[in-house]
Design a protein around this motif. Sequence first.
Motif, short mmCIF file in Angstrom:
data_model
loop_
_atom_site.label_atom_id
_atom_site.label_comp_id
_atom_site.label_asym_id
_atom_site.label_seq_id
_atom_site.Cartn_x
_atom_site.Cartn_y
_atom_site.Cartn_z
N GLY A 60 38.03 45.33 45.22
CA GLY A 60 37.22 44.72 43.87
C GLY A 60 37.32 45.87 42.91
N VAL A 61 38.41 46.60 42.79
CA VAL A 61 38.50 47.63 41.89
C VAL A 61 40.20 47.71 41.54
N TYR A 62 40.34 47.46 40.37
CA TYR A 62 41.75 47.35 39.86
C TYR A 62 41.90 48.37 38.59
N ALA A 63 43.08 48.80 38.13
CA ALA A 63 43.45 49.66 37.09
C ALA A 63 44.70 48.95 36.43
N ILE A 64 44.40 49.31 34.88
CA ILE A 64 45.54 49.04 34.10
C ILE A 64 45.98 49.93 33.26
N GLY A 65 47.08 49.91 32.35
CA GLY A 65 47.29 50.57 31.18
C GLY A 65 47.91 52.11 31.57
N ALA B 261 49.91 47.74 28.61
CA ALA B 261 48.76 47.66 28.85
C ALA B 261 48.17 46.19 28.90
N SER B 262 48.39 45.64 27.81
CA SER B 262 47.78 44.35 27.42
C SER B 262 48.55 43.36 28.52
N HIS B 263 49.76 43.50 28.80
CA HIS B 263 50.20 42.38 29.63
C HIS B 263 49.63 42.83 30.97
N GLU B 264 49.63 43.88 31.46
CA GLU B 264 49.14 44.33 32.70
C GLU B 264 47.53 43.51 32.99
N GLY B 265 46.73 43.79 31.81
CA GLY B 265 45.67 43.29 31.89
C GLY B 265 45.61 41.70 31.91
N VAL B 266 46.30 40.91 31.30
CA VAL B 266 46.52 39.57 31.41
C VAL B 266 47.04 39.27 32.89
N ILE B 267 47.85 39.91 33.41
CA ILE B 267 48.51 39.47 34.92
C ILE B 267 47.17 39.91 35.92
N GLY C 16 44.47 47.28 26.80
CA GLY C 16 44.57 46.96 28.29
C GLY C 16 43.37 46.01 28.56
N GLY C 17 42.07 46.82 27.99
CA GLY C 17 40.82 46.44 28.41
C GLY C 17 40.25 45.24 27.37
N TYR C 18 40.44 45.21 26.31
CA TYR C 18 40.16 44.14 25.48
C TYR C 18 40.79 43.20 25.72
N VAL C 19 42.09 42.95 25.94
CA VAL C 19 42.98 42.02 26.11
C VAL C 19 42.53 41.24 27.37
N ALA C 20 42.39 42.15 28.50
CA ALA C 20 41.93 41.65 29.88
C ALA C 20 40.42 40.90 29.69
N ALA C 21 39.88 41.28 29.05
CA ALA C 21 38.43 40.65 28.88
C ALA C 21 38.42 39.39 28.11
N ILE C 22 39.41 39.15 26.97
CA ILE C 22 39.52 37.98 26.35
C ILE C 22 40.42 36.92 27.36
N GLU D 194 33.32 54.84 22.92
CA GLU D 194 33.66 55.10 21.72
C GLU D 194 34.16 54.19 20.72
N HIS D 195 35.24 53.53 20.73
CA HIS D 195 35.58 52.47 19.67
C HIS D 195 36.47 51.58 20.17
N LEU D 196 36.00 50.24 20.04
CA LEU D 196 36.72 49.15 20.80
C LEU D 196 38.43 49.29 20.10
N GLY D 197 39.05 48.90 20.72
CA GLY D 197 40.62 48.80 20.22
C GLY D 197 41.23 50.11 20.92
#
Length: 465
Positions: free
Chosen positions: A305-310, A322-328, A16-22, A37-40
């Motif tokens: 100003g605060v959102y939550a996904i995944g 999670a990825s799709h929520e991040g994009v939306i 969710g997070g890394y796709v939203a970031a991109i 911890e680990h990206l991904g």
Amino acid sequence: MADTQFDVIILGGGPGGYVAAIRAAQLGMKTAVVEREHLGGICLNWGCIPTKALLRSSEINHLLHNLDAYGFAADNIRFDLGKIVKRSRAVAKQLSDGVRFLMKKNKVTVFDGQGKLAGRGKLSVTKDGKPVAELTAPHIILATGARARVLPGLEPDGKLVWTYREAMVPTGMPKRLIVIGSGAIGAEFASFYLNLRAEVTLVEVMDRILPVEDAEISAFVLKSFQKQGMKVLTGAKVQGLRKAADSVTAIIEAGGKVQEIVADRVISAVGIVGNVEDIGLEGTGVKVDRTHVVVDEYSRTGEKGVYAIGDLTGPPWLAHKASHEGVICVEAIAGRNPHPLDISVIPGCTYCRPQVASVGLTEAAAKEKGHEVRVGRFPFIGNGKAIAMGEPEGIIKTVFDAKTGELLGAHMAGPEVTEMIQGYTIAKTMETTEAELMETVFPHPTISEAMHEAVLDAYGQVIHI
């Protein structure tokens, strides 16, 4: 010193997070990701991806023990568990490194540490209890994911009682295994160890395994598991565990009877809870319901100003959701007008053997919602490609609205159905009716032809059964 002012900060570097970031970076926003911890995230490092590598190895072991059916013979078939685990971890590392490259490519700043809301538009980052940075942004997206649920009396100890983490990196092969919980995670690990020739008992508190799937699919998979030698207990409750030096005895109540089953290891896969602790939600307008953050259709919380996904926001707990929520979420922040997420078009996949995949409503759920339904079914025994592959065990079920022809749901069990469900998912997204699906030409010979036949069957036009 690293810049600390951003347009968007994302707490968590999972799918969710890394796709939203991109996507945020693509839209011209100055973006940061905070990951402890680990990206991904769990999916890439300890979930979706490495488990598929493990399952591939167990599938090969199954094939090696059934070579005669294909005209081959081999002696002294054996496997190296350490190498199987090592390959799985290498796959996860390769992809995690790939995400780090994508962050760099898209000019997303990554902070290594634990993030916590620290007032309006602020996020503090610490590492091992020491401050790393104080970041500011008008938009902060929480993507902290979830972790395994722990039930009283079934607490994991890392040695005898495992969560998915220990189950993925076993130091030795258990000869006898109990898996508690038959959702996607439980079913996959039960299948993995069974195909490595362990004695597996699958325990489910509900009246059937894979309880979120269509009842016919659950029954089909149950029959297949039992045929493969798995012991399955449904309507069963684990009353407790009695531990010895290198074994566990599970006290299980099922059908009014209590029995004790001895195993080398127990895997607890009884659901997940959201990671809502220690991220600074106290004193904010963010509402938490049963460990999950409450959001609207654009992932906005009750705090401006605060959102939550995944996984943090609840079911379905799926990486692609999670990825799709991040994009939306990011596109809404950017002032675009994205379509809100439609849960009914999110496919679910379970990679046990046989594989299971579904999208939309089950037959029972469709009827509960008041639909008059038409149902089609097609078994893989009527499909030439499945027979040629030596994989004739499978079924596809379609559920249509009898009045409008709307595809309400599709449910599949069998080889590679996780790759095929997307056909029905596209059909649902495009609001296709049975007419378009019936007129679609499917290539021959493919297993996907069974998808066409399952539609034809709903309307009395099936050809090959």
